[in-house]
Design an enzyme around this catalytic site. Sequence first.
Site, PDB file in Angstrom:
ATOM      1  N   LYS A 178     -14.325 -33.223  11.431  1.00  0.00           N
ATOM      2  CA  LYS A 178     -13.433 -33.575  12.548  1.00  0.00           C
ATOM      3  C   LYS A 178     -12.196 -32.708  12.384  1.00  0.00           C
ATOM      4  O   LYS A 178     -11.292 -33.015  11.612  1.00  0.00           O
ATOM      5  CB  LYS A 178     -13.072 -35.059  12.458  1.00  0.00           C
ATOM      6  CG  LYS A 178     -12.802 -35.730  13.808  1.00  0.00           C
ATOM      7  CD  LYS A 178     -11.657 -35.132  14.593  1.00  0.00           C
ATOM      8  CE  LYS A 178     -10.302 -35.637  14.159  1.00  0.00           C
ATOM      9  NZ  LYS A 178      -9.179 -34.887  14.747  1.00  0.00           N
ATOM     10  N   GLU A 222      -5.953 -34.848   0.157  1.00  0.00           N
ATOM     11  CA  GLU A 222      -4.936 -33.806  -0.064  1.00  0.00           C
ATOM     12  C   GLU A 222      -3.837 -34.084   0.943  1.00  0.00           C
ATOM     13  O   GLU A 222      -4.039 -33.906   2.145  1.00  0.00           O
ATOM     14  CB  GLU A 222      -5.525 -32.408   0.172  1.00  0.00           C
ATOM     15  CG  GLU A 222      -6.708 -32.050  -0.709  1.00  0.00           C
ATOM     16  CD  GLU A 222      -6.358 -31.886  -2.166  1.00  0.00           C
ATOM     17  OE1 GLU A 222      -5.154 -31.850  -2.492  1.00  0.00           O
ATOM     18  OE2 GLU A 222      -7.278 -31.827  -2.994  1.00  0.00           O
ATOM     19  N   CYS A 238       1.453 -27.116   3.145  1.00  0.00           N
ATOM     20  CA  CYS A 238       1.700 -28.237   2.227  1.00  0.00           C
ATOM     21  C   CYS A 238       2.319 -27.746   0.927  1.00  0.00           C
ATOM     22  O   CYS A 238       3.094 -28.457   0.295  1.00  0.00           O
ATOM     23  CB  CYS A 238       0.399 -28.962   1.944  1.00  0.00           C
ATOM     24  SG  CYS A 238      -0.884 -27.862   1.326  1.00  0.00           S
ATOM     25  N   GLU A 241       9.180 -34.490   4.050  1.00  0.00           N
ATOM     26  CA  GLU A 241       8.400 -33.302   4.391  1.00  0.00           C
ATOM     27  C   GLU A 241       8.650 -32.974   5.859  1.00  0.00           C
ATOM     28  O   GLU A 241       8.255 -33.742   6.743  1.00  0.00           O
ATOM     29  CB  GLU A 241       6.909 -33.551   4.162  1.00  0.00           C
ATOM     30  CG  GLU A 241       6.096 -32.285   4.373  1.00  0.00           C
ATOM     31  CD  GLU A 241       4.594 -32.511   4.355  1.00  0.00           C
ATOM     32  OE1 GLU A 241       4.122 -33.462   5.002  1.00  0.00           O
ATOM     33  OE2 GLU A 241       3.898 -31.712   3.711  1.00  0.00           O
TER      34      GLU A 241
END
Length: 493
Positions: free
Chosen positions: A188, A264, A298, A394
Amino acid sequence: MSAMTTPSEVPTRLQTCLHFIGGEYVASASGETFANLNPATGKVLGQIAKGDAVDVDRAVQAARQAFESGPWARMTVRERCRILQKVGDLILDRQEELARLESLDAGKPISESLTGDIPRSAWNFQFFAEYAPAQAEDCFSVDAQERHFVVREPLGVAALITPWNLPLYLATWKIAPCLAMGNSCVLKPAEWTPMTATVLGEIMNEAGVPPGVFNVVHGFGAGGAGEALTTHPAVSAISFTGETSTGKAIMRNAADGLKKVSFELGGKGANILFADADLDTAIETSVRAAYRNQGEICLAGSRLLVQDTIYDEVIERLKARIATIRVGDPLNPQTSMGAIISREQMEKVLQYIEIGKSEAKLVMGGERLDGPGNFITPALFRDVAADARIAQDEIFGPVLPVIRFRDEAEAIAIANSTRYGLSASIWSRDVHRCHRMAAAIRTGLVWVNCWFARDLRTPFGGMKASGLGREGGRYSLEYFSEAKTIAYRYQPE
Ligand code: NAD
Protein backbone atom coordinates in the site's frame (compact mmCIF):
# COMPACT_ATOMS: atom_id res chain seq x y z
CA MET A 1 12.17 28.62 -12.23
CA SER A 2 11.85 26.86 -15.58
CA ALA A 3 8.60 25.72 -17.20
CA MET A 4 6.71 23.12 -15.20
CA THR A 5 5.00 19.93 -16.25
CA THR A 6 1.55 19.62 -17.77
CA PRO A 7 -0.70 16.59 -17.18
CA SER A 8 -0.08 15.29 -20.72
CA GLU A 9 3.52 14.57 -19.72
CA VAL A 10 2.30 11.64 -17.61
CA PRO A 11 2.05 8.49 -19.77
CA THR A 12 -1.54 7.62 -20.62
CA ARG A 13 -1.50 4.33 -18.68
CA LEU A 14 -0.55 6.24 -15.49
CA GLN A 15 -3.14 8.97 -15.89
CA THR A 16 -5.20 6.60 -13.78
CA CYS A 17 -3.00 4.59 -11.42
CA LEU A 18 -4.79 1.25 -11.04
CA HIS A 19 -4.32 -1.46 -8.43
CA PHE A 20 -2.10 -4.38 -9.42
CA ILE A 21 -3.77 -7.60 -8.27
CA GLY A 22 -2.99 -11.15 -9.39
CA GLY A 23 -0.63 -9.85 -12.09
CA GLU A 24 -3.23 -7.53 -13.67
CA TYR A 25 -4.17 -3.88 -13.44
CA VAL A 26 -7.66 -3.40 -12.08
CA ALA A 27 -9.89 -0.51 -11.04
CA SER A 28 -11.44 -0.31 -7.59
CA ALA A 29 -14.57 -2.41 -7.14
CA SER A 30 -16.34 0.83 -6.27
CA GLY A 31 -14.99 2.54 -9.40
CA GLU A 32 -13.85 5.43 -7.19
CA THR A 33 -10.69 7.44 -7.80
CA PHE A 34 -9.01 10.49 -6.28
CA ALA A 35 -6.71 13.12 -7.74
CA ASN A 36 -2.94 12.80 -7.91
CA LEU A 37 -1.53 16.32 -7.54
CA ASN A 38 1.81 17.64 -8.75
CA PRO A 39 3.47 19.29 -5.72
CA ALA A 40 5.42 21.66 -7.96
CA THR A 41 2.41 23.05 -9.83
CA GLY A 42 -0.68 22.14 -7.83
CA LYS A 43 -2.09 20.69 -11.05
CA VAL A 44 -3.71 17.30 -11.39
CA LEU A 45 -1.28 14.71 -12.74
CA GLY A 46 -3.97 12.07 -13.00
CA GLN A 47 -6.30 9.91 -10.96
CA ILE A 48 -5.59 7.16 -8.44
CA ALA A 49 -7.83 4.15 -7.85
CA LYS A 50 -9.28 4.54 -4.37
CA GLY A 51 -8.93 1.15 -2.72
CA ASP A 52 -11.14 0.04 0.13
CA ALA A 53 -11.69 -3.13 2.14
CA VAL A 54 -13.14 -4.93 -0.91
CA ASP A 55 -10.06 -4.24 -3.04
CA VAL A 56 -7.77 -5.14 -0.16
CA ASP A 57 -9.59 -8.44 0.24
CA ARG A 58 -9.18 -9.16 -3.48
CA ALA A 59 -5.45 -8.46 -3.26
CA VAL A 60 -4.94 -10.47 -0.08
CA GLN A 61 -6.86 -13.43 -1.57
CA ALA A 62 -4.69 -13.25 -4.70
CA ALA A 63 -1.58 -13.18 -2.51
CA ARG A 64 -2.81 -16.08 -0.39
CA GLN A 65 -3.71 -18.14 -3.44
CA ALA A 66 -0.24 -17.49 -4.90
CA PHE A 67 1.37 -18.43 -1.59
CA GLU A 68 -0.61 -21.62 -1.06
CA SER A 69 -0.92 -22.95 -4.59
CA GLY A 70 1.67 -21.13 -6.72
CA PRO A 71 5.29 -22.05 -7.36
CA TRP A 72 6.89 -19.11 -5.48
CA ALA A 73 7.03 -20.46 -1.94
CA ARG A 74 8.17 -23.86 -3.25
CA MET A 75 11.08 -22.55 -5.32
CA THR A 76 14.54 -22.61 -3.81
CA VAL A 77 15.74 -19.27 -2.52
CA ARG A 78 18.27 -19.24 -5.35
CA GLU A 79 15.53 -19.68 -7.98
CA ARG A 80 13.51 -16.85 -6.48
CA CYS A 81 16.54 -14.63 -6.26
CA ARG A 82 17.40 -15.14 -9.91
CA ILE A 83 14.03 -13.54 -10.71
CA LEU A 84 14.52 -10.77 -8.13
CA GLN A 85 17.91 -9.97 -9.68
CA LYS A 86 16.08 -9.44 -12.96
CA VAL A 87 13.62 -7.08 -11.23
CA GLY A 88 16.61 -4.98 -10.10
CA ASP A 89 18.12 -5.02 -13.59
CA LEU A 90 14.82 -3.93 -15.17
CA ILE A 91 14.51 -1.04 -12.70
CA LEU A 92 17.95 0.11 -13.79
CA ASP A 93 17.00 -0.25 -17.47
CA ARG A 94 14.07 2.10 -16.81
CA GLN A 95 15.99 4.42 -14.49
CA GLU A 96 15.26 7.65 -16.36
CA GLU A 97 11.56 6.97 -16.77
CA LEU A 98 11.17 5.98 -13.11
CA ALA A 99 13.24 8.93 -11.85
CA ARG A 100 11.07 11.33 -13.79
CA LEU A 101 7.85 9.80 -12.44
CA GLU A 102 9.22 9.90 -8.89
CA SER A 103 10.15 13.58 -9.20
CA LEU A 104 6.76 14.45 -10.69
CA ASP A 105 4.92 12.65 -7.90
CA ALA A 106 7.08 13.58 -4.90
CA GLY A 107 8.43 16.98 -5.95
CA LYS A 108 12.01 15.86 -5.38
CA PRO A 109 14.88 17.09 -7.57
CA ILE A 110 15.46 14.89 -10.60
CA SER A 111 19.18 14.79 -9.77
CA GLU A 112 18.30 12.97 -6.52
CA SER A 113 15.78 10.57 -8.10
CA LEU A 114 18.21 9.72 -10.88
CA THR A 115 21.32 9.17 -8.79
CA GLY A 116 19.74 8.26 -5.44
CA ASP A 117 16.22 6.85 -5.23
CA ILE A 118 16.05 4.75 -8.39
CA PRO A 119 19.53 3.15 -8.40
CA ARG A 120 19.02 2.35 -4.73
CA SER A 121 15.66 0.72 -5.55
CA ALA A 122 17.43 -1.51 -8.07
CA TRP A 123 20.21 -2.21 -5.57
CA ASN A 124 17.65 -3.27 -2.93
CA PHE A 125 16.68 -6.15 -5.23
CA GLN A 126 20.19 -6.90 -6.44
CA PHE A 127 21.57 -6.87 -2.91
CA PHE A 128 19.00 -9.28 -1.47
CA ALA A 129 19.22 -11.46 -4.60
CA GLU A 130 22.89 -12.05 -3.79
CA TYR A 131 22.65 -11.96 -0.03
CA ALA A 132 19.67 -14.23 0.70
CA PRO A 133 21.01 -17.41 -0.98
CA ALA A 134 24.35 -16.95 0.79
CA GLN A 135 22.83 -17.29 4.27
CA ALA A 136 23.69 -20.43 6.19
CA GLU A 137 21.13 -22.29 8.29
CA ASP A 138 22.05 -23.28 11.84
CA CYS A 139 22.59 -26.83 13.01
CA PHE A 140 23.46 -27.66 16.63
CA SER A 141 24.88 -30.97 17.81
CA VAL A 142 23.86 -32.08 21.28
CA ASP A 143 25.77 -35.33 21.10
CA ALA A 144 26.72 -37.83 18.40
CA GLN A 145 23.10 -38.95 18.02
CA GLU A 146 21.23 -35.67 18.18
CA ARG A 147 21.08 -32.72 15.77
CA HIS A 148 18.94 -29.58 15.96
CA PHE A 149 18.37 -27.87 12.62
CA VAL A 150 16.95 -24.36 12.38
CA VAL A 151 15.12 -23.71 9.13
CA ARG A 152 13.40 -20.52 8.04
CA GLU A 153 9.97 -20.70 6.48
CA PRO A 154 7.94 -17.93 4.85
CA LEU A 155 5.20 -16.20 6.84
CA GLY A 156 2.51 -16.15 4.14
CA VAL A 157 1.00 -12.81 3.12
CA ALA A 158 2.77 -9.65 4.26
CA ALA A 159 1.33 -6.13 4.19
CA LEU A 160 3.90 -3.49 3.22
CA ILE A 161 2.83 0.08 3.97
CA THR A 162 5.11 2.88 2.82
CA PRO A 163 5.46 6.69 2.94
CA TRP A 164 5.81 9.30 0.21
CA ASN A 165 9.26 10.72 0.88
CA LEU A 166 11.33 7.94 -0.78
CA PRO A 167 8.53 6.05 -2.54
CA LEU A 168 10.15 3.30 -4.64
CA TYR A 169 13.31 3.21 -2.52
CA LEU A 170 11.49 2.36 0.72
CA ALA A 171 8.94 0.05 -0.92
CA THR A 172 11.65 -2.07 -2.57
CA TRP A 173 13.60 -2.17 0.71
CA LYS A 174 10.70 -4.24 2.05
CA ILE A 175 9.54 -6.07 -1.10
CA ALA A 176 12.94 -7.60 -1.95
CA PRO A 177 13.60 -9.47 1.33
CA CYS A 178 9.89 -10.28 1.71
CA LEU A 179 9.77 -12.04 -1.66
CA ALA A 180 13.24 -13.58 -1.32
CA MET A 181 11.99 -15.50 1.71
CA GLY A 182 9.06 -16.94 -0.27
CA ASN A 183 6.24 -14.73 0.97
CA SER A 184 3.60 -12.98 -1.11
CA CYS A 185 2.80 -9.35 -0.42
CA VAL A 186 0.36 -6.51 -0.79
CA LEU A 187 1.97 -3.08 -1.03
CA LYS A 188 0.00 0.00 0.00
CA PRO A 189 2.03 2.97 -1.26
CA ALA A 190 1.44 6.45 0.11
CA GLU A 191 -1.59 8.16 -1.40
CA TRP A 192 0.61 11.04 -2.63
CA THR A 193 3.05 8.98 -4.68
CA PRO A 194 1.40 6.12 -6.61
CA MET A 195 3.24 6.10 -9.93
CA THR A 196 6.47 4.14 -9.46
CA ALA A 197 4.71 1.46 -7.39
CA THR A 198 2.25 1.07 -10.26
CA VAL A 199 5.06 0.68 -12.81
CA LEU A 200 6.69 -1.92 -10.57
CA GLY A 201 3.80 -4.25 -11.43
CA GLU A 202 4.87 -4.22 -15.11
CA ILE A 203 8.43 -4.91 -14.07
CA MET A 204 7.42 -7.84 -11.85
CA ASN A 205 5.46 -9.39 -14.73
CA GLU A 206 8.34 -8.91 -17.15
CA ALA A 207 10.85 -10.41 -14.71
CA GLY A 208 8.67 -13.51 -14.27
CA VAL A 209 7.36 -13.03 -10.73
CA PRO A 210 4.26 -15.30 -10.68
CA PRO A 211 0.85 -13.55 -10.57
CA GLY A 212 -0.39 -12.80 -7.05
CA VAL A 213 3.05 -12.81 -5.43
CA PHE A 214 3.29 -9.02 -5.65
CA ASN A 215 0.17 -6.87 -5.41
CA VAL A 216 -0.45 -3.15 -5.05
CA VAL A 217 -3.55 -1.51 -3.60
CA HIS A 218 -3.76 2.27 -3.72
CA GLY A 219 -5.72 4.42 -1.34
CA PHE A 220 -5.70 6.16 2.00
CA GLY A 221 -4.50 4.98 5.39
CA ALA A 222 -6.89 5.47 8.31
CA GLY A 223 -10.37 4.25 7.32
CA GLY A 224 -9.07 3.21 3.87
CA ALA A 225 -6.95 0.56 2.18
CA GLY A 226 -4.12 0.88 4.72
CA GLU A 227 -6.31 0.19 7.72
CA ALA A 228 -8.15 -2.62 5.92
CA LEU A 229 -4.80 -4.33 5.28
CA THR A 230 -3.74 -4.13 8.90
CA THR A 231 -6.93 -5.83 10.08
CA HIS A 232 -7.28 -8.45 7.34
CA PRO A 233 -7.26 -11.92 8.94
CA ALA A 234 -5.13 -13.49 6.19
CA VAL A 235 -2.28 -10.99 6.62
CA SER A 236 0.46 -12.48 8.81
CA ALA A 237 2.88 -9.57 9.07
CA ILE A 238 2.95 -5.80 8.64
CA SER A 239 6.08 -3.93 7.70
CA PHE A 240 5.38 -0.21 8.02
CA THR A 241 7.40 2.94 7.45
CA GLY A 242 5.83 6.27 8.34
CA GLU A 243 4.89 8.51 11.22
CA THR A 244 5.15 7.41 14.83
CA SER A 245 1.45 8.16 15.44
CA THR A 246 0.49 5.94 12.49
CA GLY A 247 2.68 3.15 13.87
CA LYS A 248 0.75 3.29 17.14
CA ALA A 249 -2.60 3.12 15.30
CA ILE A 250 -1.41 0.15 13.23
CA MET A 251 -0.20 -1.66 16.33
CA ARG A 252 -3.60 -1.26 17.95
CA ASN A 253 -5.37 -2.50 14.82
CA ALA A 254 -2.98 -5.42 14.37
CA ALA A 255 -3.24 -6.57 17.99
CA ASP A 256 -6.40 -8.64 17.56
CA GLY A 257 -4.84 -10.65 14.76
CA LEU A 258 -1.51 -10.97 16.68
CA LYS A 259 0.26 -9.90 13.51
CA LYS A 260 4.00 -9.62 13.43
CA VAL A 261 4.96 -5.95 13.09
CA SER A 262 8.08 -4.06 12.08
CA PHE A 263 8.03 -0.26 12.27
CA GLU A 264 10.39 2.37 10.85
CA LEU A 265 9.08 5.63 12.29
CA GLY A 266 9.98 9.29 12.72
CA GLY A 267 13.29 10.89 13.65
CA LYS A 268 14.93 14.08 14.84
CA GLY A 269 18.58 13.41 14.08
CA ALA A 270 21.19 15.29 16.12
CA ASN A 271 24.14 16.42 14.02
CA ILE A 272 26.89 17.32 16.50
CA LEU A 273 29.81 19.56 15.54
CA PHE A 274 32.78 19.78 17.90
CA ALA A 275 35.32 22.57 17.56
CA ASP A 276 38.02 20.10 16.49
CA ALA A 277 36.02 18.79 13.50
CA ASP A 278 37.01 19.09 9.85
CA LEU A 279 34.63 22.01 9.42
CA ASP A 280 34.70 22.12 5.62
CA THR A 281 33.34 18.58 5.34
CA ALA A 282 31.12 18.90 8.41
CA ILE A 283 29.37 22.05 7.19
CA GLU A 284 28.93 20.82 3.63
CA THR A 285 27.47 17.55 4.90
CA SER A 286 25.31 19.24 7.54
CA VAL A 287 23.62 21.33 4.86
CA ARG A 288 22.87 18.22 2.81
CA ALA A 289 21.72 16.37 5.93
CA ALA A 290 19.25 19.13 6.76
CA TYR A 291 17.87 20.05 3.35
CA ARG A 292 18.26 17.07 1.04
CA ASN A 293 14.90 15.97 -0.34
CA GLN A 294 13.43 19.23 1.12
CA GLY A 295 14.28 17.92 4.59
CA GLU A 296 11.77 15.11 4.04
CA ILE A 297 14.06 12.31 5.20
CA CYS A 298 13.63 10.36 8.42
CA LEU A 299 17.44 10.28 8.79
CA ALA A 300 17.82 14.04 8.25
CA GLY A 301 20.26 15.87 10.49
CA SER A 302 17.35 18.03 11.55
CA ARG A 303 18.98 19.45 14.72
CA LEU A 304 22.45 20.92 14.47
CA LEU A 305 24.37 21.00 17.76
CA VAL A 306 27.43 23.28 17.58
CA GLN A 307 30.12 23.76 20.23
CA ASP A 308 30.00 27.32 21.60
CA THR A 309 33.59 28.27 20.57
CA ILE A 310 32.76 27.84 16.85
CA TYR A 311 29.06 28.73 16.97
CA ASP A 312 29.17 32.14 15.25
CA GLU A 313 31.67 31.00 12.64
CA VAL A 314 29.51 27.97 11.78
CA ILE A 315 26.39 30.14 11.43
CA GLU A 316 28.22 32.44 8.98
CA ARG A 317 29.49 29.51 6.95
CA LEU A 318 26.07 27.86 6.90
CA LYS A 319 24.52 31.09 5.63
CA ALA A 320 26.95 31.25 2.74
CA ARG A 321 26.38 27.60 1.77
CA ILE A 322 22.58 27.69 2.15
CA ALA A 323 22.43 30.76 -0.11
CA THR A 324 23.64 28.52 -2.98
CA ILE A 325 20.69 26.10 -2.70
CA ARG A 326 18.50 26.38 -5.79
CA VAL A 327 14.83 25.92 -4.99
CA GLY A 328 12.60 25.23 -7.96
CA ASP A 329 11.28 22.92 -10.65
CA PRO A 330 12.04 19.33 -9.59
CA LEU A 331 12.57 18.33 -13.22
CA ASN A 332 15.33 20.88 -13.78
CA PRO A 333 18.72 19.11 -13.35
CA GLN A 334 20.15 22.27 -11.72
CA THR A 335 17.56 22.27 -8.92
CA SER A 336 18.88 21.28 -5.52
CA MET A 337 15.63 21.61 -3.54
CA GLY A 338 12.21 20.79 -4.96
CA ALA A 339 8.63 21.10 -3.74
CA ILE A 340 7.09 20.02 -0.44
CA ILE A 341 4.92 16.95 -1.02
CA SER A 342 1.50 18.51 -0.37
CA ARG A 343 -0.32 21.69 0.55
CA GLU A 344 -1.04 20.21 4.02
CA GLN A 345 2.60 19.35 4.66
CA MET A 346 3.68 22.79 3.46
CA GLU A 347 1.20 24.45 5.85
CA LYS A 348 2.56 22.33 8.69
CA VAL A 349 6.15 23.37 7.90
CA LEU A 350 5.15 27.05 7.63
CA GLN A 351 3.43 26.79 11.01
CA TYR A 352 6.63 25.44 12.54
CA ILE A 353 8.55 28.33 11.00
CA GLU A 354 6.15 30.72 12.76
CA ILE A 355 6.60 28.82 16.03
CA GLY A 356 10.37 29.00 15.49
CA LYS A 357 10.23 32.78 15.09
CA SER A 358 8.69 33.02 18.56
CA GLU A 359 11.24 30.65 20.10
CA ALA A 360 14.52 31.61 18.43
CA LYS A 361 16.08 33.85 15.78
CA LEU A 362 15.37 33.18 12.09
CA VAL A 363 18.66 33.78 10.28
CA MET A 364 17.41 33.23 6.74
CA GLY A 365 14.80 31.53 4.54
CA GLY A 366 11.51 30.04 5.61
CA GLU A 367 9.56 31.93 2.94
CA ARG A 368 6.91 30.49 0.74
CA LEU A 369 7.64 31.16 -2.93
CA ASP A 370 4.90 32.87 -4.93
CA GLY A 371 2.94 30.64 -7.27
CA PRO A 372 0.84 27.51 -7.10
CA GLY A 373 3.64 25.05 -6.14
CA ASN A 374 4.57 24.03 -2.59
CA PHE A 375 7.95 25.75 -2.38
CA ILE A 376 9.64 26.97 0.80
CA THR A 377 13.15 28.42 0.95
CA PRO A 378 15.53 26.63 3.36
CA ALA A 379 15.09 28.03 6.87
CA LEU A 380 17.94 28.46 9.36
CA PHE A 381 17.31 29.26 13.03
CA ARG A 382 19.98 30.24 15.58
CA ASP A 383 20.02 30.50 19.39
CA VAL A 384 17.55 27.65 19.66
CA ALA A 385 16.96 26.13 23.08
CA ALA A 386 17.24 22.34 23.22
CA ASP A 387 13.66 22.05 24.45
CA ALA A 388 12.15 24.40 21.85
CA ARG A 389 9.43 22.81 19.74
CA ILE A 390 11.44 23.25 16.54
CA ALA A 391 14.25 21.32 18.27
CA GLN A 392 11.99 18.56 19.58
CA ASP A 393 9.30 17.86 16.97
CA GLU A 394 9.83 16.15 13.64
CA ILE A 395 9.00 18.92 11.14
CA PHE A 396 9.88 16.89 8.02
CA GLY A 397 10.71 19.99 6.00
CA PRO A 398 13.61 22.36 5.19
CA VAL A 399 14.02 23.83 8.68
CA LEU A 400 17.31 23.67 10.60
CA PRO A 401 17.49 24.72 14.27
CA VAL A 402 21.06 25.34 15.51
CA ILE A 403 21.62 24.65 19.21
CA ARG A 404 24.68 25.66 21.23
CA PHE A 405 26.52 23.30 23.61
CA ARG A 406 29.60 23.61 25.86
CA ASP A 407 31.00 20.12 26.26
CA GLU A 408 30.47 16.44 25.58
CA ALA A 409 28.16 15.90 28.53
CA GLU A 410 25.85 18.67 27.39
CA ALA A 411 25.93 17.47 23.78
CA ILE A 412 24.90 13.97 24.89
CA ALA A 413 22.10 15.30 27.08
CA ILE A 414 20.72 17.43 24.22
CA ALA A 415 21.10 14.65 21.64
CA ASN A 416 19.13 12.25 23.86
CA SER A 417 16.49 14.78 24.86
CA THR A 418 13.89 14.08 22.15
CA ARG A 419 11.42 11.21 22.07
CA TYR A 420 13.08 9.93 18.87
CA GLY A 421 16.09 7.65 18.53
CA LEU A 422 16.72 6.98 14.85
CA SER A 423 20.09 8.48 13.91
CA ALA A 424 22.82 10.93 14.91
CA SER A 425 26.11 12.24 13.47
CA ILE A 426 29.24 13.20 15.38
CA TRP A 427 31.92 15.44 13.88
CA SER A 428 35.30 15.49 15.66
CA ARG A 429 38.93 14.58 14.96
CA ASP A 430 39.28 13.05 18.44
CA VAL A 431 38.68 9.32 18.03
CA HIS A 432 38.27 8.77 21.77
CA ARG A 433 35.60 11.42 21.98
CA CYS A 434 33.81 9.94 18.96
CA HIS A 435 33.85 6.57 20.65
CA ARG A 436 32.47 7.92 23.93
CA MET A 437 29.76 9.88 22.14
CA ALA A 438 28.73 6.95 19.91
CA ALA A 439 28.32 4.77 22.98
CA ALA A 440 26.25 7.37 24.86
CA ILE A 441 23.80 8.32 22.13
CA ARG A 442 20.50 6.42 22.13
CA THR A 443 19.85 5.95 18.42
CA GLY A 444 19.76 2.93 16.15
CA LEU A 445 22.39 4.48 13.88
CA VAL A 446 25.37 6.68 14.74
CA TRP A 447 27.54 8.19 12.03
CA VAL A 448 31.03 9.39 12.86
CA ASN A 449 32.35 12.08 10.50
CA CYS A 450 29.73 11.18 7.88
CA TRP A 451 25.99 11.11 7.24
CA PHE A 452 23.69 8.74 5.30
CA ALA A 453 26.43 6.11 4.91
CA ARG A 454 24.77 2.70 4.60
CA ASP A 455 25.81 -0.89 4.12
CA LEU A 456 22.69 -2.94 3.41
CA ARG A 457 23.96 -5.82 5.57
CA THR A 458 23.76 -3.76 8.75
CA PRO A 459 20.63 -3.37 10.89
CA PHE A 460 18.56 -0.28 10.19
CA GLY A 461 15.95 1.03 12.61
CA GLY A 462 15.24 3.23 15.56
CA MET A 463 15.11 3.23 19.33
CA LYS A 464 12.41 4.92 21.45
CA ALA A 465 9.62 6.46 19.31
CA SER A 466 11.59 5.85 16.09
CA GLY A 467 10.68 2.25 15.56
CA LEU A 468 10.28 -1.34 16.47
CA GLY A 469 12.60 -3.99 15.06
CA ARG A 470 15.35 -3.70 12.49
CA GLU A 471 15.51 -4.05 8.72
CA GLY A 472 18.54 -4.76 6.53
CA GLY A 473 20.60 -7.86 5.73
CA ARG A 474 19.76 -10.87 7.89
CA TYR A 475 17.49 -8.72 10.10
CA SER A 476 15.06 -8.33 7.17
CA LEU A 477 15.32 -12.00 6.24
CA GLU A 478 14.60 -12.98 9.84
CA TYR A 479 11.64 -10.63 10.05
CA PHE A 480 10.09 -11.96 6.86
CA SER A 481 10.30 -15.60 7.98
CA GLU A 482 9.48 -17.97 10.81
CA ALA A 483 12.31 -19.89 12.43
CA LYS A 484 11.49 -23.56 12.90
CA THR A 485 13.62 -25.97 14.92
CA ILE A 486 13.64 -29.60 13.82
CA ALA A 487 15.41 -31.92 16.24
CA TYR A 488 16.62 -35.35 15.05
CA ARG A 489 17.64 -38.27 17.19
CA TYR A 490 19.50 -40.96 15.27
CA GLN A 491 19.24 -44.51 16.53
CA PRO A 492 22.65 -46.03 17.15
CA GLU A 493 23.19 -49.24 15.13
P1 NAD B 1 2.21 8.37 7.37
O1 NAD B 1 2.35 7.60 8.62
O2 NAD B 1 1.21 9.45 7.31
O3 NAD B 1 1.83 7.39 6.16
C1 NAD B 1 2.63 6.30 5.80
C2 NAD B 1 1.77 5.24 5.15
O4 NAD B 1 0.86 4.74 6.11
C3 NAD B 1 0.93 5.74 3.98
O5 NAD B 1 0.89 4.75 2.99
C4 NAD B 1 -0.45 5.93 4.63
O6 NAD B 1 -1.51 5.85 3.71
C5 NAD B 1 -0.46 4.78 5.60
N1 NAD B 1 -1.38 4.94 6.74
C6 NAD B 1 -1.72 6.09 7.37
N2 NAD B 1 -2.58 5.82 8.39
C7 NAD B 1 -2.75 4.48 8.40
C8 NAD B 1 -3.49 3.58 9.23
N3 NAD B 1 -4.23 4.02 10.25
N4 NAD B 1 -3.45 2.26 8.96
C9 NAD B 1 -2.69 1.79 7.93
N5 NAD B 1 -1.97 2.59 7.13
C10 NAD B 1 -1.99 3.91 7.36
O7 NAD B 1 3.67 8.87 7.00
P2 NAD B 1 4.09 9.83 5.80
O8 NAD B 1 3.61 11.21 6.10
O9 NAD B 1 3.70 9.18 4.52
O10 NAD B 1 5.68 9.77 5.90
C11 NAD B 1 6.45 10.61 6.70
C12 NAD B 1 6.84 9.91 7.98
O11 NAD B 1 7.52 8.70 7.69
C13 NAD B 1 7.81 10.73 8.83
O12 NAD B 1 7.44 10.64 10.18
C14 NAD B 1 9.14 10.03 8.61
O13 NAD B 1 10.09 10.18 9.62
C15 NAD B 1 8.70 8.62 8.48
N6 NAD B 1 9.73 7.84 7.80
C16 NAD B 1 10.48 6.97 8.54
C17 NAD B 1 11.49 6.24 7.92
C18 NAD B 1 12.33 5.28 8.70
O14 NAD B 1 12.97 4.45 8.08
N7 NAD B 1 12.36 5.34 10.02
C19 NAD B 1 11.73 6.42 6.56
C20 NAD B 1 10.95 7.33 5.85
C21 NAD B 1 9.94 8.04 6.47
